[in-house]
Design an enzyme around this catalytic site. Structure first.
Site, PDB file in Angstrom:
ATOM      1  CB  CYS A 111      -0.943  -0.008   1.195  1.00 49.64           C
ATOM      2  SG  CYS A 111      -1.910  -1.509   1.296  1.00 49.64           S
ATOM      3  CG  HIS A 248      -3.284   3.200   2.340  1.00 53.45           C
ATOM      4  ND1 HIS A 248      -3.855   2.793   1.150  1.00 53.45           N
ATOM      5  CD2 HIS A 248      -3.249   2.091   3.134  1.00 53.45           C
ATOM      6  CE1 HIS A 248      -4.138   1.509   1.226  1.00 53.45           C
ATOM      7  NE2 HIS A 248      -3.779   1.060   2.415  1.00 53.45           N
ATOM      8  CG  ASN A 278      -6.681  -1.134   1.516  1.00 56.08           C
ATOM      9  OD1 ASN A 278      -5.986  -0.760   0.576  1.00 56.08           O
ATOM     10  ND2 ASN A 278      -6.168  -1.570   2.652  1.00 56.08           N
TER      11      ASN A 278
HETATM   12  O1  UT7 Z   1      -3.543  -1.433   3.697  1.00 51.74           O
HETATM   13  C1  UT7 Z   1      -3.226  -1.821   4.990  1.00 51.74           C
HETATM   14  C2  UT7 Z   1      -4.048  -2.966   5.289  1.00 51.74           C
HETATM   15  N1  UT7 Z   1      -4.834  -3.165   6.405  1.00 51.74           N
HETATM   16  C3  UT7 Z   1      -5.317  -2.304   7.344  1.00 51.74           C
HETATM   17  O2  UT7 Z   1      -5.067  -1.157   7.395  1.00 51.74           O
HETATM   18  C4  UT7 Z   1      -6.196  -2.946   8.345  1.00 51.74           C
HETATM   19  C5  UT7 Z   1      -6.031  -2.372   9.724  1.00 51.74           C
HETATM   20  N2  UT7 Z   1      -6.964  -3.008  10.656  1.00 51.74           N
HETATM   21  C6  UT7 Z   1      -8.273  -2.766  10.603  1.00 51.74           C
HETATM   22  O3  UT7 Z   1      -8.728  -1.949   9.810  1.00 51.74           O
HETATM   23  C7  UT7 Z   1      -9.162  -3.454  11.615  1.00 51.74           C
HETATM   24  O4  UT7 Z   1      -8.359  -4.185  12.506  1.00 51.74           O
HETATM   25  C8  UT7 Z   1     -10.201  -4.405  10.945  1.00 51.74           C
HETATM   26  C9  UT7 Z   1     -11.244  -3.592  10.206  1.00 51.74           C
HETATM   27  C10 UT7 Z   1      -9.515  -5.359   9.981  1.00 51.74           C
HETATM   28  C11 UT7 Z   1     -10.931  -5.215  12.022  1.00 51.74           C
HETATM   29  O5  UT7 Z   1     -11.527  -4.351  12.973  1.00 51.74           O
HETATM   30  P1  UT7 Z   1     -11.361  -4.628  14.529  1.00 51.74           P
HETATM   31  O6  UT7 Z   1     -12.117  -3.578  15.210  1.00 51.74           O
HETATM   32  O7  UT7 Z   1      -9.880  -4.712  14.804  1.00 51.74           O
HETATM   33  O8  UT7 Z   1     -12.080  -6.013  14.689  1.00 51.74           O
HETATM   34  P2  UT7 Z   1     -11.490  -7.411  15.238  1.00 51.74           P
HETATM   35  O9  UT7 Z   1     -10.547  -8.005  14.254  1.00 51.74           O
HETATM   36  O10 UT7 Z   1     -11.021  -7.201  16.639  1.00 51.74           O
HETATM   37  O11 UT7 Z   1     -12.811  -8.277  15.280  1.00 51.74           O
HETATM   38  C12 UT7 Z   1     -13.890  -7.974  16.146  1.00 51.74           C
HETATM   39  C13 UT7 Z   1     -14.989  -9.005  15.934  1.00 51.74           C
HETATM   40  C14 UT7 Z   1     -14.479 -10.437  15.991  1.00 51.74           C
HETATM   41  O12 UT7 Z   1     -15.497 -11.221  16.589  1.00 51.74           O
HETATM   42  P3  UT7 Z   1     -15.389 -11.621  18.150  1.00 51.74           P
HETATM   43  O13 UT7 Z   1     -14.121 -12.401  18.281  1.00 51.74           O
HETATM   44  O14 UT7 Z   1     -15.365 -10.327  18.909  1.00 51.74           O
HETATM   45  O15 UT7 Z   1     -16.622 -12.432  18.366  1.00 51.74           O
HETATM   46  C15 UT7 Z   1     -14.385 -10.829  14.538  1.00 51.74           C
HETATM   47  O16 UT7 Z   1     -14.523 -12.219  14.341  1.00 51.74           O
HETATM   48  O17 UT7 Z   1     -15.565  -8.833  14.635  1.00 51.74           O
HETATM   49  C16 UT7 Z   1     -15.545 -10.092  13.935  1.00 51.74           C
HETATM   50  N3  UT7 Z   1     -15.392  -9.795  12.520  1.00 51.74           N
HETATM   51  C17 UT7 Z   1     -16.427  -9.551  11.719  1.00 51.74           C
HETATM   52  N4  UT7 Z   1     -17.755  -9.513  11.946  1.00 51.74           N
HETATM   53  C18 UT7 Z   1     -18.562  -9.213  10.915  1.00 51.74           C
HETATM   54  C19 UT7 Z   1     -14.241  -9.719  11.805  1.00 51.74           C
HETATM   55  N5  UT7 Z   1     -14.534  -9.413  10.524  1.00 51.74           N
HETATM   56  C20 UT7 Z   1     -15.877  -9.304  10.447  1.00 51.74           C
HETATM   57  C21 UT7 Z   1     -16.777  -9.013   9.393  1.00 51.74           C
HETATM   58  N6  UT7 Z   1     -18.104  -8.972   9.675  1.00 51.74           N
HETATM   59  N7  UT7 Z   1     -16.364  -8.755   8.151  1.00 51.74           N
END
Ligand code: UT7
Length: 321
Positions: A111, A248, A278
């Protein structure tokens, strides 16, 4: 002489997949995706390829810049989703455009790719080696995404953005701060084809994109403000004098957090994440091209571009429009 952007363009695939559509593929919802990321929809390639998107964006950038393809000396495509392992996407775009005098190559900085491309082009232009550079960020990330993994598949989209840079006495790149940390490579990765030769038959599968989202999030909100501050320091400009911070487009919450840390109003941080998601290396040049198309970039505006991603890689660039 400085490297100045004189024309931009972008190209998106025709097919639009909204969050509702993704909820038919994996267990997710429009509400979750919007709340956690700011994404509403993304474009996905059907007939389009990384090469066709790159060439489409490049043609528009050349037209806007008023530069002929034959005048390009340096053609860089930032991508992690080249259609061919070899030749590079840049060589295929060169052929499509007829940029016969250009030296053409790809770079892989995920990215941060477009910022790395500026870093390279700035050095060549500043030193007088080249006059015109065509920089492209192009991705069809949808082919690297695991469409059964809701943690990643909702985040990415396909597209391309391009910019023509020229040697100029006025305006252009003022300062940059760019870095990498290979020790953290596993935080966001996608393995290539496994070794399978006469002496080794690896059982490993070709990889999909894998990410520790929270680690990347923490890295981004810590590193992006720091590298922007370093670039501003080198440019001897306070944040208050910057008209636009183009970041980004990975997560709306990351952008809001950076705005807060820099103590700058969110209105200075335009976003297209709602419609494009993204698009990795394409994210910054698409946003830049949309801003130019909308007439939101005025001569003398001070603009900061900043990105971060797999590698880990990051960078910030201060320029005068
Ligand atoms: O270009 C660079 C690339 N990447 C980034 O910049 C990504 C940076 N990180 C992020 O943007 C965030 O960490 C995410 C958007 C990827 C995830 O958000 P989060 O607030 O960190 O969520 P999490 O991974 O802690 O997940 C929270 C919950 C989990 O469930 P439990 O364990 O609390 O029951 C996940 O399983 O949300 C669940 N979850 C979803 N639920 C519905 C994860 N993905 C999804 C989804 N839909 N798509």
């Amino acid at each position: 002489m400085k490297a100045k952007i004189i024309g931009t363009g972008y190209e998106l695939p025709a097919f639009e997949a909204d969050n509702q559509y993704l909820s038919t593929l994996v267990e997710t919802s429009d509400e979750w995706i919007r709340e956690r990321t700011g994404i509403g929809k993304r474009r996905l390639a059907r007939e389009e390829t990384t090469t066709s998107l790159a060439a489409g964006a490049a043609k528009k950038a050349l037209a806007r810049a008023g530069v002929r393809a034959e005048e390009i000396d340096l053609l860089i495509v930032a991508t992690i989703t080249s259609d061919t392992n070899t030749p590079s996407t840049a060589c295929r775009v060169q052929a499509e455009l007829g940029a016969v005098h250009a030296v053409a190559f790809d770079i892989n900085a995920a990215c941060s790719g477009f910022l790395y491309a500026i870093h390279i082009a700035d050095a060549f232009i500043r030193s007088g080696i080249y006059r015109h550079a065509l920089l492209i960020g192009a991705e069809t990330l949808s082919k690297l995404v695991d469409w059964t993994d809701r943690g990643t598949c909702v985040l990415f989209g396909d597209g391309a953005g391009a910019a023509v840079l020229t040697a100029s006495e006025e305006g252009g790149v003022i300062a940059q701060s760019v870095g990498s940390n290979g020790e953290k490579w596993e935080v966001l990765s996608c393995l290539g084809r496994p070794v399978q030769n006469p002496v080794c038959q690896s059982q490993a599968e070709p990889g999909y994109l894998k990410m520790n989202g929270q680690e990347v999030f923490k890295f981004a909100i810590r590193t992006v403000p720091l590298c922007i501050e370093q670039a501003l320091l080198k440019a001897e400009l306070p944040a208050e004098e910057i008209t636009w911070f183009l970041l980004h487009q990975a997560n709306k919450r990351i952008i809001q957090s950076v705005a807060k840390r820099l103590k700058q109003p969110e209105e200075k941080f335009p976003m297209n994440i709602e419609t494009c998601a993204n698009t990795s290396a394409a994210s910054l040049p698409i946003l830049l091209a949309q801003m130019e198309e909308q007439g939101r970039l005025k001569a003398k505006d001070k603009v900061v571009l900043s990105g971060f991603g797999a590698g880990l890689t990051w960078g910030a660039c201060v320029l005068e429009w």
